[in-house]
Design a protein around this motif. Structure first.
Motif, PDB file in Angstrom:
ATOM      1  N   TYR A  27       0.166  -4.108  -1.186  1.00 21.29           N
ATOM      2  CA  TYR A  27       0.965  -3.591  -2.304  1.00 21.29           C
ATOM      3  C   TYR A  27       1.465  -4.793  -3.099  1.00 21.29           C
ATOM      4  O   TYR A  27       2.275  -5.581  -2.599  1.00 21.29           O
ATOM      5  CB  TYR A  27       2.145  -2.753  -1.801  1.00 21.29           C
ATOM      6  N   ARG A  28       0.983  -4.933  -4.319  1.00 17.11           N
ATOM      7  CA  ARG A  28       1.318  -6.094  -5.135  1.00 17.11           C
ATOM      8  C   ARG A  28       2.304  -5.690  -6.225  1.00 17.11           C
ATOM      9  O   ARG A  28       2.030  -4.807  -7.039  1.00 17.11           O
ATOM     10  CB  ARG A  28       0.061  -6.688  -5.765  1.00 17.11           C
ATOM     11  N   ALA A  29       3.459  -6.336  -6.211  1.00 15.74           N
ATOM     12  CA  ALA A  29       4.508  -6.067  -7.196  1.00 15.74           C
ATOM     13  C   ALA A  29       4.902  -7.366  -7.880  1.00 15.74           C
ATOM     14  O   ALA A  29       4.494  -8.460  -7.467  1.00 15.74           O
ATOM     15  CB  ALA A  29       5.718  -5.422  -6.527  1.00 15.74           C
ATOM     16  N   ALA A  30       5.693  -7.242  -8.917  1.00  8.82           N
ATOM     17  CA  ALA A  30       6.197  -8.422  -9.624  1.00  8.82           C
ATOM     18  C   ALA A  30       7.570  -8.115 -10.192  1.00  8.82           C
ATOM     19  O   ALA A  30       7.878  -6.961 -10.538  1.00  8.82           O
ATOM     20  CB  ALA A  30       5.251  -8.847 -10.733  1.00  8.82           C
ATOM     21  N   VAL A  31       8.401  -9.146 -10.274  1.00  7.02           N
ATOM     22  CA  VAL A  31       9.659  -9.075 -10.998  1.00  7.02           C
ATOM     23  C   VAL A  31       9.495  -9.923 -12.249  1.00  7.02           C
ATOM     24  O   VAL A  31       9.277 -11.137 -12.159  1.00  7.02           O
ATOM     25  CB  VAL A  31      10.844  -9.591 -10.150  1.00  7.02           C
ATOM     26  N   ASP A  63      12.420  -6.809   3.173  1.00  9.80           N
ATOM     27  CA  ASP A  63      12.707  -5.553   3.866  1.00  9.80           C
ATOM     28  C   ASP A  63      11.452  -4.695   3.963  1.00  9.80           C
ATOM     29  O   ASP A  63      11.190  -4.068   5.002  1.00  9.80           O
ATOM     30  CB  ASP A  63      13.813  -4.792   3.130  1.00  9.80           C
ATOM     31  N   ASN A  64      10.681  -4.657   2.886  1.00 10.07           N
ATOM     32  CA  ASN A  64       9.428  -3.894   2.912  1.00 10.07           C
ATOM     33  C   ASN A  64       8.459  -4.461   3.940  1.00 10.07           C
ATOM     34  O   ASN A  64       7.795  -3.716   4.669  1.00 10.07           O
ATOM     35  CB  ASN A  64       8.771  -3.911   1.532  1.00 10.07           C
ATOM     36  N   ALA A  65       8.382  -5.784   3.990  1.00  6.77           N
ATOM     37  CA  ALA A  65       7.451  -6.428   4.911  1.00  6.77           C
ATOM     38  C   ALA A  65       7.817  -6.150   6.364  1.00  6.77           C
ATOM     39  O   ALA A  65       6.948  -5.999   7.223  1.00  6.77           O
ATOM     40  CB  ALA A  65       7.410  -7.924   4.651  1.00  6.77           C
ATOM     41  N   THR A  66       9.112  -6.072   6.647  1.00  4.50           N
ATOM     42  CA  THR A  66       9.552  -5.798   8.021  1.00  4.50           C
ATOM     43  C   THR A  66       9.053  -4.432   8.480  1.00  4.50           C
ATOM     44  O   THR A  66       8.519  -4.290   9.588  1.00  4.50           O
ATOM     45  CB  THR A  66      11.086  -5.856   8.097  1.00  4.50           C
ATOM     46  N   THR A  67       9.218  -3.431   7.626  1.00 10.57           N
ATOM     47  CA  THR A  67       8.735  -2.093   7.970  1.00 10.57           C
ATOM     48  C   THR A  67       7.215  -2.026   7.913  1.00 10.57           C
ATOM     49  O   THR A  67       6.569  -1.433   8.781  1.00 10.57           O
ATOM     50  CB  THR A  67       9.336  -1.048   7.008  1.00 10.57           C
ATOM     51  N   GLN A  73       0.809  -2.682   6.509  1.00 15.42           N
ATOM     52  CA  GLN A  73       1.040  -2.824   5.078  1.00 15.42           C
ATOM     53  C   GLN A  73       1.516  -4.230   4.747  1.00 15.42           C
ATOM     54  O   GLN A  73       2.377  -4.783   5.442  1.00 15.42           O
ATOM     55  CB  GLN A  73       2.083  -1.801   4.603  1.00 15.42           C
ATOM     56  N   ILE A  74       0.951  -4.800   3.708  1.00 11.74           N
ATOM     57  CA  ILE A  74       1.315  -6.140   3.257  1.00 11.74           C
ATOM     58  C   ILE A  74       1.935  -6.027   1.869  1.00 11.74           C
ATOM     59  O   ILE A  74       1.334  -5.459   0.952  1.00 11.74           O
ATOM     60  CB  ILE A  74       0.098  -7.069   3.212  1.00 11.74           C
ATOM     61  N   PHE A  75       3.143  -6.567   1.708  1.00 14.93           N
ATOM     62  CA  PHE A  75       3.845  -6.529   0.426  1.00 14.93           C
ATOM     63  C   PHE A  75       3.978  -7.942  -0.134  1.00 14.93           C
ATOM     64  O   PHE A  75       4.393  -8.866   0.579  1.00 14.93           O
ATOM     65  CB  PHE A  75       5.239  -5.916   0.596  1.00 14.93           C
ATOM     66  N   GLU A 310       9.557   2.413   0.373  1.00 15.48           N
ATOM     67  CA  GLU A 310       9.792   3.748   0.927  1.00 15.48           C
ATOM     68  C   GLU A 310       8.630   4.671   0.585  1.00 15.48           C
ATOM     69  O   GLU A 310       8.176   5.459   1.426  1.00 15.48           O
ATOM     70  CB  GLU A 310      11.104   4.317   0.362  1.00 15.48           C
ATOM     71  N   GLY A 311       8.133   4.557  -0.639  1.00 12.50           N
ATOM     72  CA  GLY A 311       6.991   5.372  -1.011  1.00 12.50           C
ATOM     73  C   GLY A 311       5.750   5.019  -0.221  1.00 12.50           C
ATOM     74  O   GLY A 311       4.989   5.909   0.198  1.00 12.50           O
ATOM     75  N   ALA A 312       5.545   3.725   0.021  1.00  8.12           N
ATOM     76  CA  ALA A 312       4.378   3.288   0.790  1.00  8.12           C
ATOM     77  C   ALA A 312       4.452   3.770   2.233  1.00  8.12           C
ATOM     78  O   ALA A 312       3.441   4.148   2.831  1.00  8.12           O
ATOM     79  CB  ALA A 312       4.264   1.770   0.746  1.00  8.12           C
ATOM     80  N   SER A 313       5.657   3.759   2.801  1.00  7.00           N
ATOM     81  CA  SER A 313       5.798   4.146   4.209  1.00  7.00           C
ATOM     82  C   SER A 313       5.548   5.641   4.420  1.00  7.00           C
ATOM     83  O   SER A 313       5.246   6.057   5.544  1.00  7.00           O
ATOM     84  CB  SER A 313       7.195   3.777   4.718  1.00  7.00           C
ATOM     85  N   ARG A 314       5.665   6.446   3.364  1.00  4.77           N
ATOM     86  CA  ARG A 314       5.480   7.893   3.489  1.00  4.77           C
ATOM     87  C   ARG A 314       4.109   8.362   3.026  1.00  4.77           C
ATOM     88  O   ARG A 314       3.825   9.549   3.046  1.00  4.77           O
ATOM     89  CB  ARG A 314       6.569   8.614   2.691  1.00  4.77           C
ATOM     90  N   THR A 315       3.299   7.436   2.548  1.00  2.00           N
ATOM     91  CA  THR A 315       1.938   7.773   2.129  1.00  2.00           C
ATOM     92  C   THR A 315       0.985   6.823   2.841  1.00  2.00           C
ATOM     93  O   THR A 315       1.389   5.990   3.634  1.00  2.00           O
ATOM     94  CB  THR A 315       1.780   7.648   0.603  1.00  2.00           C
ATOM     95  N   SER A 316      -0.267   6.930   2.549  1.00  3.50           N
ATOM     96  CA  SER A 316      -1.232   6.045   3.209  1.00  3.50           C
ATOM     97  C   SER A 316      -2.330   5.672   2.227  1.00  3.50           C
ATOM     98  O   SER A 316      -2.558   6.353   1.228  1.00  3.50           O
ATOM     99  CB  SER A 316      -1.862   6.740   4.427  1.00  3.50           C
ATOM    100  N   GLY A 317      -2.979   4.550   2.498  1.00 10.31           N
ATOM    101  CA  GLY A 317      -4.132   4.149   1.707  1.00 10.31           C
ATOM    102  C   GLY A 317      -3.823   3.282   0.513  1.00 10.31           C
ATOM    103  O   GLY A 317      -4.742   2.746  -0.113  1.00 10.31           O
ATOM    104  N   GLY A 318      -2.537   3.120   0.157  1.00  7.34           N
ATOM    105  CA  GLY A 318      -2.189   2.229  -0.932  1.00  7.34           C
ATOM    106  C   GLY A 318      -2.474   2.774  -2.317  1.00  7.34           C
ATOM    107  O   GLY A 318      -2.420   2.030  -3.298  1.00  7.34           O
ATOM    108  N   ASP A 319      -2.770   4.056  -2.437  1.00  6.85           N
ATOM    109  CA  ASP A 319      -3.076   4.637  -3.737  1.00  6.85           C
ATOM    110  C   ASP A 319      -1.789   4.778  -4.550  1.00  6.85           C
ATOM    111  O   ASP A 319      -0.853   5.463  -4.134  1.00  6.85           O
ATOM    112  CB  ASP A 319      -3.731   6.003  -3.558  1.00  6.85           C
TER     113      ASP A 319
END
Length: 393
Positions: A27-31, A63-67, A73-75, A310-319
């Motif tokens: 999951y690739r994000a940016a600020v 926090d995302n990486a810990t979960t 999942q890689i953030f 939170e959204g990633a943890s409740r879904t799968s596949g990274g879509d």
């Protein structure tokens, strides 16, 4: 047979059996923080730290990486500082590199332009602008709002002043467009909660220095004269998004009255004094990471990253479509140290959330006040409700 299952599993482990590794999902994000040149703040204590927003993003990513470590999942979260002139180019590079989640810290016009540029390629999280226009006529289907809106902030303060029975206000607002927009939110809040604005006055920004060696001497003489002659009132409410004058109002008004709004008692999304609902845990972790107290921009950015997690943890596949659908659903709830799970309004993409009412060192109250009820969610007593929205995705 079930009572012997743990022993059988242990035997398999001892025999060298290992479970297959989980397939990793990225999951690739940016600020993207857009720094706009402007005058120095009135107080040096308000100078923005170099990592403003970025530190909150780092904590959210951690926090995302810990979960995510337990779920394959890689953030990753990139941090980019830009100017209004370079923001579009910076966004294009991020999108070209596969970033699909962009947290934006910018003013309203820049945030809107970036959302339009991203289109269907990314989901934009507005963590910086409180402009109601972004939740109204300028709303976008690809944009969610973590920062409370002007109307949410104004309603939060108005509820408390109504509870105090400080019903009569003097409204002082700045000459910049964003000041006038905030003043409009306070007018609506006063009408909404049965309060009265007995007088208004504009503080013109003449472009002079806000910080000089003799600043306090000048203000001590000028501000009482500026606030002289108002009708009887309970409180002075200030709307000063540009940070030109409001900090000089407390202790300088002609009449001895409390000041609220952009100075004095302020409505904010976050504050270093907030300890309720586990808030101290957030402060401890943030201060260990950044070496300073968290500001609202940090908290808003942290929330945006945690929404993704939170959204990633409740879904799968990274879509992204699947994650976004869950984020926008009624099942979504973000734990954000405010006493309840937070979710998004489906009519304008605004995150429902309590608003802190703070002074320098304490949280004086939290809105919504318990006396103000709503048929759906008490949090919807703050801000633009469904029947009032001008948003059309």
């Amino acid at each position: 047979m079930h009572r012997y299952a743990p022993a059988a599993a242990a035997a398999l482990i001892l025999a060298g059996f290992t479970a297959p590794a989980l397939a990793e999902t990225a999951y690739r994000a940016a600020v993207l923080r857009v720094d706009k040149a402007g005058a120095m703040p009135i107080s040096r204590l308000d100078l923005p730290p170099a990592d403003l927003g970025f530190a909150g993003g780092q904590l959210g990513n951690d926090d995302n990486a810990t979960t995510g470590a337990f779920m394959g999942q890689i953030f990753t979260t990139e941090q980019v500082a830009a100017t209004p002139e370079t923001a579009g180019e910076a966004l294009e590079k991020l999108l070209g590199a596969g970033v699909e989640w962009v947290v934006v810290l910018a003013d309203a016009p820049t945030t809107l332009a970036l959302a339009d540029q991203a289109g269907e390629r990314a989901l934009i999280f507005n963590a910086g602008s409180s402009a109601d226009s972004l939740r109204g006529q300028d709303c976008r289907a690809n944009m969610l709002h973590l920062a409370p809106s002007d109307q949410m902030l104004a309603d939060a303060l108005a509820q408390y002043l109504a509870w105090k029975r400080w019903d009569e206000w003097v409204l002082i607002y700045g000459s910049h467009p964003e000041d006038q927009d905030l003043a409009g939110a306070y007018r609506k809040a006063a009408t909404k909660f049965g309060l009265s604005i007995v007088a208004e006055k504009v503080y013109e920004d003449t472009g002079g220095a806000r910080r000089t060696d003799s600043g306090h001497i000048q203000v001590q003489k000028q501000m009482p004269v500026f606030t002289q002659g108002f009708p009887a009132h309970d409180v002075v409410v200030s709307a000063d998004q540009a940070g030109v004058f409001a900090d000089w109002l407390p202790w300088h008004t002609w009449d001895p009255r409390p000041v609220a709004g952009s100075a004095g008692l302020k409505p904010v999304s976050w504050h270093p004094a907030h300890e309720a609902w586990g808030g101290t845990q957030f402060h401890t972790r943030f201060e260990k990471l950044a070496g300073r107290a968290a500001r609202p921009e940090d908290y808003n950015t942290w929330m945006a990253l945690r929404v993704i997690g939170e959204g990633a943890s409740r879904t799968s596949g990274g879509d992204r479509a699947a994650v976004e659908a869950f984020i926008r659903s009624e099942e979504f709830g973000l734990a954000a140290f405010k006493g309840q799970g937070l979710n998004f309004r489906d009519w304008d993409g605004q995150l429902r959330q309590p608003v802190l009412l703070v002074t320098d060192n304490v949280v004086a109250s939290v809105s919504p006040q318990e006396e103000f009820l709503h048929q759906t969610s008490q949090l919807d007593t703050l801000g633009i409700d469904r029947p009032e929205t001008g948003c059309k995705f």
